[in-house]
Design a protein around this motif. Structure first.
Motif, PDB file in Angstrom:
ATOM      1  N   LEU A  96      36.715  52.995  49.195  1.00  0.00           N
ATOM      2  CA  LEU A  96      35.445  52.857  48.723  1.00  0.00           C
ATOM      3  C   LEU A  96      35.590  51.375  48.041  1.00  0.00           C
ATOM      4  N   ALA A  97      36.597  50.955  47.564  1.00  0.00           N
ATOM      5  CA  ALA A  97      36.616  49.539  46.941  1.00  0.00           C
ATOM      6  C   ALA A  97      36.810  48.625  47.998  1.00  0.00           C
ATOM      7  N   LYS A  98      37.304  48.854  49.146  1.00  0.00           N
ATOM      8  CA  LYS A  98      37.181  47.975  50.320  1.00  0.00           C
ATOM      9  C   LYS A  98      35.813  47.835  51.077  1.00  0.00           C
ATOM     10  N   GLU A  99      35.276  49.077  51.074  1.00  0.00           N
ATOM     11  CA  GLU A  99      33.888  48.961  51.785  1.00  0.00           C
ATOM     12  C   GLU A  99      32.871  48.197  50.577  1.00  0.00           C
ATOM     13  N   MET A 100      33.452  48.185  49.490  1.00  0.00           N
ATOM     14  CA  MET A 100      32.265  47.360  48.382  1.00  0.00           C
ATOM     15  C   MET A 100      32.350  45.882  48.673  1.00  0.00           C
ATOM     16  N   LEU A 101      33.740  45.495  48.895  1.00  0.00           N
ATOM     17  CA  LEU A 101      34.111  44.084  49.061  1.00  0.00           C
ATOM     18  C   LEU A 101      33.530  43.323  50.545  1.00  0.00           C
ATOM     19  N   GLN A 102      33.391  44.606  51.253  1.00  0.00           N
ATOM     20  CA  GLN A 102      32.947  44.103  52.720  1.00  0.00           C
ATOM     21  C   GLN A 102      31.399  44.017  52.841  1.00  0.00           C
ATOM     22  N   LYS A 103      30.709  45.099  51.995  1.00  0.00           N
ATOM     23  CA  LYS A 103      29.294  44.939  52.277  1.00  0.00           C
ATOM     24  C   LYS A 103      28.678  44.242  51.249  1.00  0.00           C
ATOM     25  N   ASN A 104      29.240  43.771  50.302  1.00  0.00           N
ATOM     26  CA  ASN A 104      28.686  43.057  49.210  1.00  0.00           C
ATOM     27  C   ASN A 104      29.122  41.522  48.882  1.00  0.00           C
ATOM     28  N   SER A 105      28.466  40.391  49.371  1.00  0.00           N
ATOM     29  CA  SER A 105      29.331  39.316  49.216  1.00  0.00           C
ATOM     30  C   SER A 105      29.225  38.684  47.901  1.00  0.00           C
ATOM     31  N   LYS A 106      28.552  39.296  46.955  1.00  0.00           N
ATOM     32  CA  LYS A 106      28.218  38.904  45.499  1.00  0.00           C
ATOM     33  C   LYS A 106      29.444  39.530  44.673  1.00  0.00           C
ATOM     34  N   ILE A 107      29.975  40.746  45.142  1.00  0.00           N
ATOM     35  CA  ILE A 107      31.080  41.225  44.611  1.00  0.00           C
ATOM     36  C   ILE A 107      32.287  40.700  45.020  1.00  0.00           C
ATOM     37  N   LYS A 108      33.164  40.299  43.939  1.00  0.00           N
ATOM     38  CA  LYS A 108      34.532  39.826  44.359  1.00  0.00           C
ATOM     39  C   LYS A 108      35.429  40.687  43.202  1.00  0.00           C
ATOM     40  N   PHE A 109      36.606  41.153  43.655  1.00  0.00           N
ATOM     41  CA  PHE A 109      37.537  41.632  42.629  1.00  0.00           C
ATOM     42  C   PHE A 109      38.749  41.825  43.627  1.00  0.00           C
ATOM     43  N   ASN A 110      40.109  41.945  43.023  1.00  0.00           N
ATOM     44  CA  ASN A 110      41.305  42.130  43.399  1.00  0.00           C
ATOM     45  C   ASN A 110      41.831  43.637  43.572  1.00  0.00           C
ATOM     46  N   GLN A 111      42.148  43.930  44.808  1.00  0.00           N
ATOM     47  CA  GLN A 111      42.473  45.470  45.101  1.00  0.00           C
ATOM     48  C   GLN A 111      43.941  45.340  44.656  1.00  0.00           C
ATOM     49  N   GLY A 112      44.456  45.950  43.731  1.00  0.00           N
ATOM     50  CA  GLY A 112      45.885  46.004  43.428  1.00  0.00           C
ATOM     51  C   GLY A 112      46.597  47.150  44.105  1.00  0.00           C
ATOM     52  N   GLU A 113      47.589  47.719  43.305  1.00  0.00           N
ATOM     53  CA  GLU A 113      48.429  48.831  43.704  1.00  0.00           C
ATOM     54  C   GLU A 113      47.720  50.298  43.804  1.00  0.00           C
ATOM     55  N   LEU A 114      48.347  51.128  44.268  1.00  0.00           N
ATOM     56  CA  LEU A 114      47.981  52.600  44.407  1.00  0.00           C
ATOM     57  C   LEU A 114      48.821  53.292  43.243  1.00  0.00           C
ATOM     58  N   LEU A 115      47.921  53.839  42.505  1.00  0.00           N
ATOM     59  CA  LEU A 115      48.870  54.692  41.380  1.00  0.00           C
ATOM     60  C   LEU A 115      49.243  55.891  41.688  1.00  0.00           C
ATOM     61  N   PHE A 116      48.458  56.698  42.824  1.00  0.00           N
ATOM     62  CA  PHE A 116      49.079  57.801  43.390  1.00  0.00           C
ATOM     63  C   PHE A 116      48.158  57.940  44.274  1.00  0.00           C
ATOM     64  N   VAL A 117      48.899  58.845  45.437  1.00  0.00           N
ATOM     65  CA  VAL A 117      48.010  59.192  46.797  1.00  0.00           C
ATOM     66  C   VAL A 117      47.491  60.629  46.495  1.00  0.00           C
ATOM     67  N   GLU A 118      46.435  61.010  47.173  1.00  0.00           N
ATOM     68  CA  GLU A 118      45.903  62.393  47.020  1.00  0.00           C
ATOM     69  C   GLU A 118      45.278  62.861  48.289  1.00  0.00           C
TER      70      GLU A 118
END
Ligand code: ARG
Length: 255
Positions: free
Chosen positions: A188-210
């Protein structure tokens, strides 16, 4: 008179909930339509494009229904009301990116997982990217999610965890710097970065997988079995891969 009818109405209401049973798979087949529920504000899994509900989970559920020989009817409602609605027979199946947890398993029956993912630390700076970087920081997450639960229970150094009714509101809190970090789902975070050029943030580590699955009422094993059969077919015949590629440019099935 008024009092008596009030009491009568209350009694009827109690009976109505106590008597609410999930529809059996047989009953669903007879009706011909499966009632599906999702939040509808979880891009790109299930969200509205104008008035149209769409997304990976919507297309996957449509495919499962087709394979089960059923039509679909969708309901959208806030995330934290979805699983209880199963008990009240308001819908037959919930597909809204629920991670399989022992606690949820006490209340519902999960189908085979339809994707595997993880909770990610999102921040505006790359100085905050792991659980230990959250020490003394404020964090946002959506109400009722495994993300909120995890941060509350497993990241003791956090200064404050703020919950929001939607994922979008939790993101907004980060973008407007009301919190230092946001915990959410990585695709979801990856998609937001790709789709919206106005949004910029850093994708960090995974806390857990599910492992993420859809849920049916506890007493509805037959429906879960039918769904699982359709799902196994979709993994084999390439239709799952096609939908996954369309939405994520990769195959997100569980290993
Ligand atoms: N995977 C997380 C959980 O199981 C988040 C799901 C959020 N889903 C949604 N439709 N907002 O709790």
């Amino acid at each position: 008179m008024k009092r008596i009818s009030l009491i009568a109405a209350a009694a009827v209401a109690v009976l109505a909930t106590a008597g609410a049973h999930a529809r059996s798979f047989e009953a669903i087949q007879k009706d011909g339509t499966i009632r599906l529920a999702t939040e509808g504000y979880y891009t790109p899994f299930a969200y509205f494009e104008g008035k149209k509900l769409t997304g990976f989970e919507v297309e996957l559920a449509e495919l499962m229904a087709q394979k089960m020989g059923l039509k679909t009817e969708w309901k959208t409602i806030s995330f934290d009301a979805l699983l209880t609605g199963l008990k009240q027979d308001r819908w037959d199946l919930v597909i809204s990116s629920h991670g399989i947890t022992p606690e949820r398993e006490k209340a519902v029956t999960f189908t085979a997982p339809h994707y595997c993912s993880g909770a990610q630390v999102i921040a505006l700076t790359d100085a905050i990217k792991s659980a230990k970087d959250l020490t003394g920081k404020t964090v946002s997450a959506q109400t009722g999610t495994t993300y909120l639960d995890y941060v509350q229970k497993n990241v003791p150094g956090v200064q404050r965890v703020v919950n929001f009714p939607t994922n979008e509101a939790a993101l907004n809190a980060l973008m407007t710097k009301r919190v230092d970090a946001w915990v959410t789902e990585r695709f979801l975070a990856k998609e937001m970065l790709q789709k919206n050029s106005k949004i910029k943030f850093n994708q960090g580590e995974l806390l857990f997988v599910e492992r993420v699955a859809s849920a049916v009422s506890k007493d509805n094993q037959a429906l879960a079995a039918a769904w699982n059969k359709a799902f196994a077919e979709s993994l084999k015949d390439g239709s799952y891969a096609k939908i996954s590629q369309k939405w994520f440019q990769e195959d997100i099935r569980c290993p």
